[in-house]
Design a protein around this motif. Structure first.
Motif, PDB file in Angstrom:
ATOM      1  N   MET A  33      68.013  -8.355  36.166  1.00 29.24           N
ATOM      2  CA  MET A  33      69.255  -8.079  35.448  1.00 29.24           C
ATOM      3  C   MET A  33      69.940  -9.376  35.041  1.00 29.24           C
ATOM      4  SD  MET A  33      69.875  -4.825  34.963  1.00 29.24           S
ATOM      5  CE  MET A  33      71.652  -4.753  34.744  1.00 29.24           C
ATOM      6  N   VAL A  34      70.029 -10.314  35.964  1.00 32.35           N
ATOM      7  CA  VAL A  34      70.652 -11.613  35.664  1.00 32.35           C
ATOM      8  C   VAL A  34      69.867 -12.350  34.590  1.00 32.35           C
ATOM      9  CG1 VAL A  34      71.084 -13.915  36.614  1.00 32.35           C
ATOM     10  CG2 VAL A  34      71.801 -11.889  37.893  1.00 32.35           C
ATOM     11  N   GLY A  35      68.550 -12.373  34.726  1.00 37.86           N
ATOM     12  CA  GLY A  35      67.723 -13.044  33.723  1.00 37.86           C
ATOM     13  C   GLY A  35      67.861 -12.415  32.353  1.00 37.86           C
ATOM     14  N   SER A  36      67.930 -11.078  32.308  1.00 41.78           N
ATOM     15  CA  SER A  36      68.056 -10.367  31.023  1.00 41.78           C
ATOM     16  C   SER A  36      69.337 -10.756  30.302  1.00 41.78           C
ATOM     17  CB  SER A  36      68.036  -8.852  31.250  1.00 41.78           C
ATOM     18  OG  SER A  36      66.813  -8.448  31.793  1.00 41.78           O
ATOM     19  N   VAL A  37      70.431 -10.850  31.038  1.00 44.71           N
ATOM     20  CA  VAL A  37      71.716 -11.176  30.424  1.00 44.71           C
ATOM     21  C   VAL A  37      71.801 -12.663  30.062  1.00 44.71           C
ATOM     22  CG1 VAL A  37      74.217 -11.305  30.821  1.00 44.71           C
ATOM     23  CG2 VAL A  37      72.923  -9.299  31.586  1.00 44.71           C
ATOM     24  N   SER A  38      71.284 -13.525  30.933  1.00 47.13           N
ATOM     25  CA  SER A  38      71.541 -14.962  30.799  1.00 47.13           C
ATOM     26  C   SER A  38      70.533 -15.732  29.964  1.00 47.13           C
ATOM     27  CB  SER A  38      71.615 -15.597  32.191  1.00 47.13           C
ATOM     28  OG  SER A  38      72.698 -15.090  32.926  1.00 47.13           O
ATOM     29  N   VAL A  39      69.240 -15.465  30.138  1.00 50.32           N
ATOM     30  CA  VAL A  39      68.258 -16.365  29.524  1.00 50.32           C
ATOM     31  C   VAL A  39      67.145 -15.669  28.745  1.00 50.32           C
ATOM     32  CG1 VAL A  39      68.661 -18.200  31.217  1.00 50.32           C
ATOM     33  CG2 VAL A  39      66.904 -16.484  31.678  1.00 50.32           C
ATOM     34  N   PHE A  40      66.808 -14.426  29.088  1.00 48.70           N
ATOM     35  CA  PHE A  40      65.724 -13.756  28.375  1.00 48.70           C
ATOM     36  C   PHE A  40      66.219 -13.178  27.060  1.00 48.70           C
ATOM     37  CE2 PHE A  40      64.205 -12.758  32.914  1.00 48.70           C
ATOM     38  CZ  PHE A  40      63.569 -13.981  32.993  1.00 48.70           C
ATOM     39  N   ASP A  41      65.269 -12.923  26.130  1.00 50.15           N
ATOM     40  CA  ASP A  41      65.627 -12.296  24.857  1.00 50.15           C
ATOM     41  C   ASP A  41      64.671 -11.134  24.573  1.00 50.15           C
ATOM     42  OD1 ASP A  41      63.241 -13.418  23.847  1.00 50.15           O
ATOM     43  OD2 ASP A  41      64.287 -15.222  23.166  1.00 50.15           O
ATOM     44  N   LYS A  42      64.767 -10.571  23.384  1.00 53.93           N
ATOM     45  CA  LYS A  42      63.977  -9.383  23.053  1.00 53.93           C
ATOM     46  C   LYS A  42      62.474  -9.625  23.111  1.00 53.93           C
ATOM     47  CE  LYS A  42      67.341  -6.758  20.362  1.00 53.93           C
ATOM     48  NZ  LYS A  42      67.371  -5.700  21.417  1.00 53.93           N
ATOM     49  N   SER A  43      62.065 -10.860  22.912  1.00 56.49           N
ATOM     50  CA  SER A  43      60.631 -11.160  22.969  1.00 56.49           C
ATOM     51  C   SER A  43      60.070 -10.966  24.378  1.00 56.49           C
ATOM     52  CB  SER A  43      60.375 -12.595  22.503  1.00 56.49           C
ATOM     53  OG  SER A  43      60.933 -13.534  23.407  1.00 56.49           O
ATOM     54  N   ASP A  93      60.926  -8.334  26.296  1.00 53.15           N
ATOM     55  CA  ASP A  93      61.031  -6.925  26.672  1.00 53.15           C
ATOM     56  C   ASP A  93      59.695  -6.317  27.087  1.00 53.15           C
ATOM     57  OD1 ASP A  93      63.705  -7.006  26.232  1.00 53.15           O
ATOM     58  OD2 ASP A  93      63.711  -5.765  24.421  1.00 53.15           O
ATOM     59  N   GLY A  94      58.603  -6.804  26.509  1.00 62.75           N
ATOM     60  CA  GLY A  94      57.280  -6.236  26.777  1.00 62.75           C
ATOM     61  C   GLY A  94      56.895  -6.275  28.241  1.00 62.75           C
ATOM     62  N   TRP A  95      57.239  -7.351  28.952  1.00 66.28           N
ATOM     63  CA  TRP A  95      56.935  -7.429  30.386  1.00 66.28           C
ATOM     64  C   TRP A  95      58.156  -7.133  31.245  1.00 66.28           C
ATOM     65  CZ3 TRP A  95      59.688 -10.651  33.549  1.00 66.28           C
ATOM     66  CH2 TRP A  95      60.416 -11.681  32.936  1.00 66.28           C
ATOM     67  N   LEU A  96      59.348  -7.447  30.689  1.00 71.78           N
ATOM     68  CA  LEU A  96      60.571  -7.338  31.477  1.00 71.78           C
ATOM     69  C   LEU A  96      60.978  -5.884  31.741  1.00 71.78           C
ATOM     70  CD1 LEU A  96      63.101  -8.620  32.752  1.00 71.78           C
ATOM     71  CD2 LEU A  96      64.127  -8.666  30.468  1.00 71.78           C
ATOM     72  N   LYS A  97      61.031  -5.074  30.684  1.00 74.03           N
ATOM     73  CA  LYS A  97      61.529  -3.709  30.837  1.00 74.03           C
ATOM     74  C   LYS A  97      60.651  -2.867  31.775  1.00 74.03           C
ATOM     75  CE  LYS A  97      65.205  -4.065  28.309  1.00 74.03           C
ATOM     76  NZ  LYS A  97      65.402  -3.426  27.001  1.00 74.03           N
ATOM     77  N   PRO A  98      59.321  -2.904  31.665  1.00 73.20           N
ATOM     78  CA  PRO A  98      58.505  -2.132  32.617  1.00 73.20           C
ATOM     79  C   PRO A  98      58.718  -2.568  34.075  1.00 73.20           C
ATOM     80  CG  PRO A  98      57.200  -2.756  30.714  1.00 73.20           C
ATOM     81  CD  PRO A  98      58.481  -3.514  30.612  1.00 73.20           C
ATOM     82  N   LEU A  99      58.801  -3.886  34.289  1.00 75.01           N
ATOM     83  CA  LEU A  99      58.995  -4.397  35.653  1.00 75.01           C
ATOM     84  C   LEU A  99      60.362  -3.983  36.195  1.00 75.01           C
ATOM     85  CD1 LEU A  99      57.840  -6.084  37.957  1.00 75.01           C
ATOM     86  CD2 LEU A  99      58.774  -8.134  36.837  1.00 75.01           C
ATOM     87  N   LEU A 100      61.377  -4.058  35.359  1.00 76.62           N
ATOM     88  CA  LEU A 100      62.716  -3.645  35.775  1.00 76.62           C
ATOM     89  C   LEU A 100      62.763  -2.142  36.041  1.00 76.62           C
ATOM     90  CD1 LEU A 100      65.686  -4.258  36.298  1.00 76.62           C
ATOM     91  CD2 LEU A 100      66.099  -4.145  33.818  1.00 76.62           C
TER      92      LEU A 100
END
Length: 472
Positions: free
Chosen positions: A411-421, A423-430
């Motif tokens: 959640m912190v990474g999504s808001v602070s440093v990650f971007d839409k590129s 999402d492919g690995w981030l959203k499933p893991l979250l």
């Protein structure tokens, strides 16, 4: 460094020749000392004494919001009430013979083409909100004196501000690509010329002044000036300027993976001590007792230095959340001391790859990016840090961290440093870890993240968007 100087500016733009309304006239008078008669110069005047009630005898760094103009914040000693007299900036301005719009009453430090200053005004009107999410609960003491007055007396500072503002809007219009346009180039060259002349001069007062520091656009040059002024401690009277210097250093280090320039030699340039937040934490009780117990339990089995950094930052978050809810403000010094003491220590820590300690260190740095830096809001990024953070998340051994902590990290990474590129690995893991934690709605997510570290003012709105886009 020019961009850093914009953060504290506050202007009102008045177009046309109509008479300014009373509020506009009041704001202009609060920024610039005007003489009683046209064409005359007057010495500085003293501002009327103001009294601000304090929360308690121990709350010297937490105060009610100012009741006067936003630039007139008062912070004082640890007494039940404070009485302070703030002198106006030592600045004498000549009033033009013909008064038009509100801005025509201000004489700038160099001749400008009509409309040139407007770009500075446009950026200054949005800069605080973009780069200081905590601005709502912070005092910026002596803002007019430190950030506005130099526009009228220091031509290098004036042109640096114009260049920075124009460069920002040019980059915005071009989709984020950085280039120096025809409009900004003359001001860039003028700034360099004036700074070179000043540095070559024997006038140490001018070359080492705060406005010179604010106009310098290179980090190495900044560091040299700071060293000539006997280190960062010499900037304590202008905490806001020191905040900008160090934010620039930290941001560049995170962007490219280089070592920070400041505090890179413990014997010559030791870390600043952690701030003493005990009296402020006392004010937040009993509401923060449970979260402090959770934090203490969380850091029981991690590196001692890392645990200290986590605890200080956790306490700072509690103070900020309390200040927001209670409509109070902290001093710039508390912001500065927390940022400097925590972030620089974290940047120099290193732990085993895939360890819980390394995950906590990365999570803390990511969290602090949104609290202290806010580069993402300018369309800028931290590519080196983001890459290493992703590697850390991928390499974490699942047995070493809980699903709850993994949710907080993502959640912190999504808001602070990650971007839409990402999402492919981030959203499933979250999504998997949200399911493991049996979280069904945003209120349950809030309860989880607040158990670790969270500032609602900064993270709630974007965090809710991340959560809802993940579970739908």
């Amino acid at each position: 460094m020019g961009s850093r100087g914009l953060i504290g500016l506050h202007f009102v733009v008045s177009d046309g020749l109509e008479k300014p309304n009373p509020e506009l006239r009041k704001l202009i008078r609060s920024h610039v000392m005007l003489g009683k008669n046209q064409g005359k110069k007057l010495p500085p005047r003293k501002r009327k004494t103001k009294v601000v009630e304090k929360l308690s005898s121990s709350s010297s760094d937490l105060s009610p919001p100012p009741v006067s103009h936003p630039d007139e914040g008062l912070t004082g000693s640890a007494t039940s009430s404070i009485t302070a007299t703030h002198p106006e900036p030592v600045l004498s301005l000549t009033i033009p013979r013909k008064l038009g719009s509100g801005m025509s009453t201000i004489s700038f430090a160099d001749a400008l083409e009509p409309g040139t200053i407007e770009v500075v005004l446009q950026l200054s009107s949005i800069a605080k909100q973009m780069l200081f999410p905590l601005e709502r609960c912070m005092f910026f003491d002596r803002r007019a004196e430190n950030w506005i007055a130099p526009l009228a007396v220091d031509p290098a500072y004036l042109h640096a501000m114009i260049f920075t503002a124009q460069f920002y809007f040019d980059a915005l219009q071009s989709g984020g690509s950085a280039y120096i346009s025809r409009r900004s180039m003359p001001h860039f060259l003028t700034t360099l010329k004036l700074l070179r002349e000043r540095i070559a001069n024997d006038d140490d007062q001018a070359k080492l002044s705060d406005s010179t520091v604010a106009a310098i656009m290179g980090l190495i040059g900044l560091y040299k000036i700071v060293c000539l002024r006997e280190g960062v401690i010499s900037f304590r009277k202008n905490a806001k300027l020191l905040v900008e210097i160090l934010r620039c250093d930290i941001g560049i280090a995170l962007h490219g993976g280089s070592k920070p320039i400041f505090f890179n030699n413990p014997s010559r340039d030791p870390f600043l001590p952690y701030p003493d937040l005990a009296s402020l934490i006392e004010l937040t009780k009993p509401r923060t007792t449970d979260s402090r117990q959770d934090s203490a339990t969380f850091v029981e089995d991690i590196d001692h230095e890392l645990a200290q950094a986590w605890t200080i930052m956790s306490d700072f978050c509690s103070v900020i959340n309390f200040a927001v809810d209670s409509e109070l403000r902290i001093s710039t010094e508390i912001f500065l001391d927390t940022m400097t003491s925590v972030v620089y220590r974290l940047l120099y820590m290193h732990f085993e790859t895939g360890s819980k300690d390394e995950a906590i260190r990365f999570g803390l740095i990511a969290f602090l990016c949104s609290v202290f830096l806010q580069w993402k809001h300018l369309g800028m990024s931290y590519p080196h840090f983001t890459s290493t953070f992703i590697s850390c998340l991928v390499g974490i051994v699942s047995e070493r961290v809980s699903s709850e902590f993994m949710v907080w990290l993502l959640m912190v990474g999504s808001v602070s440093v990650f971007d839409k590129s990402d999402d492919g690995w981030l959203k499933p893991l979250l999504r998997v870890n949200i399911s493991l934690c049996e979280i069904d709605d945003w209120s349950e997510m809030q309860e989880l993240v607040r158990g670790f570290m969270w500032i609602g003012l900064v993270y709630d709105k974007p965090g809710k968007m991340v959560f809802e886009s993940t579970i739908t």
